[in-house]
Design a protein around this motif. Structure first.
Motif, PDB file in Angstrom:
ATOM      1  N   ASP B 239       0.765  -1.281   0.199  1.00  0.00           N
ATOM      2  CA  ASP B 239      -0.102  -0.077   0.136  1.00  0.00           C
ATOM      3  C   ASP B 239       0.884   1.283   0.004  1.00  0.00           C
ATOM      4  O   ASP B 239       1.900   1.018   0.017  1.00  0.00           O
ATOM      5  N   GLN B 240       0.291   2.413   0.302  1.00  0.00           N
ATOM      6  CA  GLN B 240       1.232   3.680  -0.022  1.00  0.00           C
ATOM      7  C   GLN B 240       2.103   3.566   1.005  1.00  0.00           C
ATOM      8  O   GLN B 240       3.287   4.427   0.933  1.00  0.00           O
ATOM      9  N   GLN B 265      -1.258   2.114  -9.123  1.00  0.00           N
ATOM     10  CA  GLN B 265      -2.312   3.280  -8.838  1.00  0.00           C
ATOM     11  C   GLN B 265      -3.204   2.689  -7.646  1.00  0.00           C
ATOM     12  O   GLN B 265      -3.484   3.535  -6.632  1.00  0.00           O
ATOM     13  N   ILE B 266      -3.519   1.644  -7.829  1.00  0.00           N
ATOM     14  CA  ILE B 266      -4.499   0.881  -6.784  1.00  0.00           C
ATOM     15  C   ILE B 266      -3.526   0.822  -5.312  1.00  0.00           C
ATOM     16  O   ILE B 266      -3.928   1.527  -4.445  1.00  0.00           O
ATOM     17  N   MET B 268      -1.004   2.744  -4.688  1.00  0.00           N
ATOM     18  CA  MET B 268      -0.947   4.173  -3.880  1.00  0.00           C
ATOM     19  C   MET B 268      -2.164   4.755  -3.495  1.00  0.00           C
ATOM     20  O   MET B 268      -2.113   5.702  -2.678  1.00  0.00           O
ATOM     21  N   SER B 269      -3.403   4.065  -3.718  1.00  0.00           N
ATOM     22  CA  SER B 269      -4.364   4.858  -3.294  1.00  0.00           C
ATOM     23  C   SER B 269      -5.068   3.986  -1.939  1.00  0.00           C
ATOM     24  O   SER B 269      -6.064   4.576  -1.467  1.00  0.00           O
ATOM     25  N   ARG B 270      -4.454   3.120  -1.554  1.00  0.00           N
ATOM     26  CA  ARG B 270      -5.002   2.303  -0.347  1.00  0.00           C
ATOM     27  C   ARG B 270      -3.564   2.388   0.879  1.00  0.00           C
ATOM     28  O   ARG B 270      -2.642   2.407   0.622  1.00  0.00           O
ATOM     29  N   THR B 271      -4.501   2.263   1.858  1.00  0.00           N
ATOM     30  CA  THR B 271      -3.768   2.196   3.164  1.00  0.00           C
ATOM     31  C   THR B 271      -4.356   1.107   3.772  1.00  0.00           C
ATOM     32  O   THR B 271      -5.356   1.217   4.417  1.00  0.00           O
TER      33      THR B 271
END
Lengths: 371, 357
Positions: B239-240, B265-266, B268-271
């Protein structure tokens, strides 16, 4: 261990004397005292004699009295608890190795009582984990050894009906595999295997290995194979004495409709005949033309594995330097066909050196046959 | 007596080259109950392989737990072994990820699935078995949020002749696809052996697999995978917080890389939550004794809130829906022709020889 129990009751004693002067806390102390009498405090410290005594009464309630409802549930619960304590004494737990003193005591108590019989007779009524616990207790007990003595084996030799119950167990799908595990443990000992041979029990396996449930049939086959291969001398004596009964039954396995039965029994037959202990049986078997016919038909079975296993029995007929007349006649009648057939037989097994050598030898032998 | 004729074989849902096995989605003719039937062609199996299949069935018969898949019945007809199983209508976690969740499942769903799997492991470990096959492909899902651990074939018992062993040394040689999931101590094959804690490592790898959409180490040659594991390389949830941004990747936009870009992209968009990261990391410790046991894991903070995963099971899996028998056609005419032709080929074999007796 005893000192621990002592400590606990001392503590409670002290606590009680302290709380007596403080009536407000009386209730919780009484609760604590009651708890201390219940299983959670006592379980680990119960002596083997106590366990066996309590088991006896529980088994009596369960299987000999006409009880029902809550009393029954309670008894089953107690049975499970007692089995669990027996298991932890016999097999140890994650934290504790088994203590030989306690194991000895428990074993003695079990030999003296009828508990093993009663539980085995009622095994199907015990729940899933309970059956497994008992199986484990039984197997650990069976392996006991004191110097060169095997007290459990001696015990089982005297109580032959226990082996009967275990063999009979294959008829009940709920307990078949548990009984199989226990039975295989028993027949590791020659004296117990002999008891199975000497009774009618051995012949029941010819039916068991054909059962429709694959798990049970293959478990029965594993036991059957152990019986026939583990104690070479006793087994060969048994086979010689009972040849006329065993081999017709065995032939039915070779002609079974069940693929696995056929494949496994062919393989086992090859192993048996080639074992030097079974020389007498082998010479007798390969003198009979009916047996050769079965193998020749199996050689051209549609299953490659059946063909291959049949080859390993067929080779014994051909390699025999003292072929009987009927055997020689069949081989001569099919001489050229057999040479052609074998030349094309499983040619893709090029990496199996022994097989290729044997095949070449057979082809040479058949070519050289003269009437 | 059970027979394969009692079932309509609808279609193949899985295959295994070892033991020439196909798993069929079927429906029982009389009761209309759906079943998964595993059909193995025993004549294509070596004796060793047949024994292996038998062993698996015996092991299963010692297990009884809501999260462990155990066959209903097994029987042999002709040369084939039929093993009848409950049909898990969402398939395996890996199927679910392949068809829709390419980059990982939702965190709440994973928490629920993991806790169910850990219950299975706790049970298996208590009995003295090591599963050795924990991976997304072996976690099956079904309507109502039922989760079962399957593939008990690699299981090994730690109970030997006399008592519990401290560790075992056997190497599970029948399934090379398992290697990326196996713990460093199994792969190492040294004198120390391994114990139930090696399943916890596999669980850690599976956790990454469920979260990331692919299992770590699957993209490298086996030798390198082994080296990385022994050197203590610890995979993590992507994740990010764990993946550095890569602006170049987005700039060099061409068709070939679109999946990598999407993945990035996915990612980087999740934590993922702190607890989730911690759980995965603790399972993946190289030292087996510093991994939590199954029982300890059940008390892990990440697994304390699994109710929403269970309640919203079906919604979380949308747009996927469970397979229902009505929506499936019977096997295509081509399949049938192939089956018939292969049957004919078999009967051709060697029929030219007739012995004279």
């Amino acid at each position: 261990m005893d000192s621990k129990t002592g400590d606990l009751s001392n503590n409670l004693e002290q606590q009680r004397s302290r709380t007596l002067s403080v009536p407000v806390r009386n209730f919780s102390t009484r609760l604590l005292l009651r708890l201390s009498k219940m299983s959670i405090f006592k379980k680990a410290h119960k002596s083997p004699a106590d366990i066996v005594k309590s088991l006896k009464s529980v088994l009596h309630v369960l299987f000999e009295q006409q009880t029902s409802g809550r009393k029954m549930d309670k008894a089953f619960e107690d049975l499970m608890k007692n089995l669990a304590s027996m298991k932890s004494i016999m097999c140890g737990t994650d934290q504790h190795e088994p203590q030989s003193e306690l194991v000895a005591q428990l074993s003695q108590e079990l030999y003296k009582s009828e508990i093993i019989d009663i539980i085995l007779k009622n095994l199907s009524r015990i729940d899933f984990e309970g059956k497994k616990d008992f199986t484990q207790i039984f197997n650990t007990l069976a392996r006991r050894q004191i110097g060169s003595r095997q007290p459990t084996v001696e015990f089982l030799c005297k109580k032959k009906n226990i082996l009967d119950i275990l063999v009979e167990g294959y008829n009940d799908p709920d307990i078949a595999l548990n009984c199989g595990i226990m039975l295989r443990e028993c027949i590791r000992y020659e004296s117990l295997a002999k008891i199975v041979f000497e009774s009618e029990n051995f012949f029941k396996f010819f039916e068991y290995v054909e059962m429709s449930t694959f798990d049970i049939a293959s478990d029965a086959f594993a036991t059957f194979k152990d019986l026939l291969t583990r104690h070479k001398v006793s087994c060969s004596e048994f086979l010689i004495k009972n040849y006329d009964r065993v081999f017709p039954a065995y032939t039915r396995l070779l002609e079974s409709e069940n693929y696995v039965t056929r494949r496994q029994s062919l393989k086992l037959l090859g192993e048996l005949l080639l074992d030097r202990h079974n020389y007498t049986i082998m010479t007798r078997y390969i003198s009979k033309p009916e047996n050769l016919k079965i193998m020749m038909n199996n050689l051209r079975d549609q299953s490659r594995n059946i063909q291959f296993e049949a080859f390993h029995v067929f080779k014994v007929f051909v390699a025999n330097p003292n072929k009987t007349k009927p055997i020689l006649d069949i081989l001569l009648k099919n001489q050229q066909k057999l040479v052609d057939f074998l030349s094309n037989f499983h040619n893709d097994r090029s990496d199996d050196e022994q097989f290729n050598e044997e095949k070449a030898y057979l082809i040479k032998q058949i070519k050289e046959l003269r009437g | 007596m059970a027979s394969c004729k009692d079932y309509d074989f609808i279609r193949i849902v899985g295959t295994s080259s070892f033991s020439s096995t196909a798993i069929h989605f079927t429906k029982h003719r009389r009761s209309s109950v759906t079943k998964a039937i595993r059909v193995s062609d025993l004549d294509a199996c070596s004796s060793e392989c047949v024994q292996f299949l038998q062993r698996e069935l015996w092991v299963c018969r010692a297990l009884c737990h809501p999260n462990v898949l155990v066959h209903d019945i097994a029987f042999v007809e002709e040369e084939k072994l039929y093993v009848i199983n409950e049909f898990m209508n969402y398939g395996a976690c890996s199927d679910v990820m392949e068809s829709h969740f390419k980059f990982g499942l939702p965190e709440v769903l994973i928490a629920y699935i993991l806790s169910e799997v850990i219950h299975a492991l706790e049970y298996i470990h208590k009995l003295g078995y090591i599963h050795r096959g924990v991976k997304a492909r072996h976690i099956l899902l079904s309507s109502n949020g039922r989760v079962k651990l399957s593939s008990n074939r690699s299981m090994i018992s730690m109970l030997n002749e006399k008592q519990r062993r401290k560790n075992v040394h056997d190497f599970p040689k029948h399934d090379i696809y398992l290697l990326p999931w196996l713990s460093p101590e199994i792969l190492q094959q040294n004198i120390k052996g391994y114990d139930t804690q090696s399943d916890i490592y596999s669980l850690g790898i599976t956790t990454c697999e469920l979260a990331n959409g692919h299992a770590p180490f699957t993209d490298m040659p086996n030798a390198r995978m082994l080296l990385e594991k022994l050197n203590g390389t610890k995979p993590c949830l992507l994740d990010q917080t764990t993946v550095p941004p890569e602006p170049e990747l987005i700039e060099t936009h061409d068709g070939q890389n679109s999946e990598a870009i999407q993945q990035h992209q996915i990612t980087m968009s999740r934590t993922f939550s702190e607890d989730f990261h911690q759980l995965a990391s603790s399972c993946l410790n190289v030292d087996p004794s510093s991994r939590p046991t199954a029982t300890q894991l059940l008390n892990h903070p990440f697994l304390q809130h699994t109710a929403s995963g269970k309640e919203n099971f079906a919604t979380l899996l949308l747009p996927l829906t469970p397979v229902l028998p009505e929506t499936q056609k019977l096997s295509s005419p081509v399949d049938r022709m192939v089956a018939e032709a292969s049957g004919k080929l078999q009967s051709l074999n060697l029929s030219q020889y007739h012995w004279e007796f």
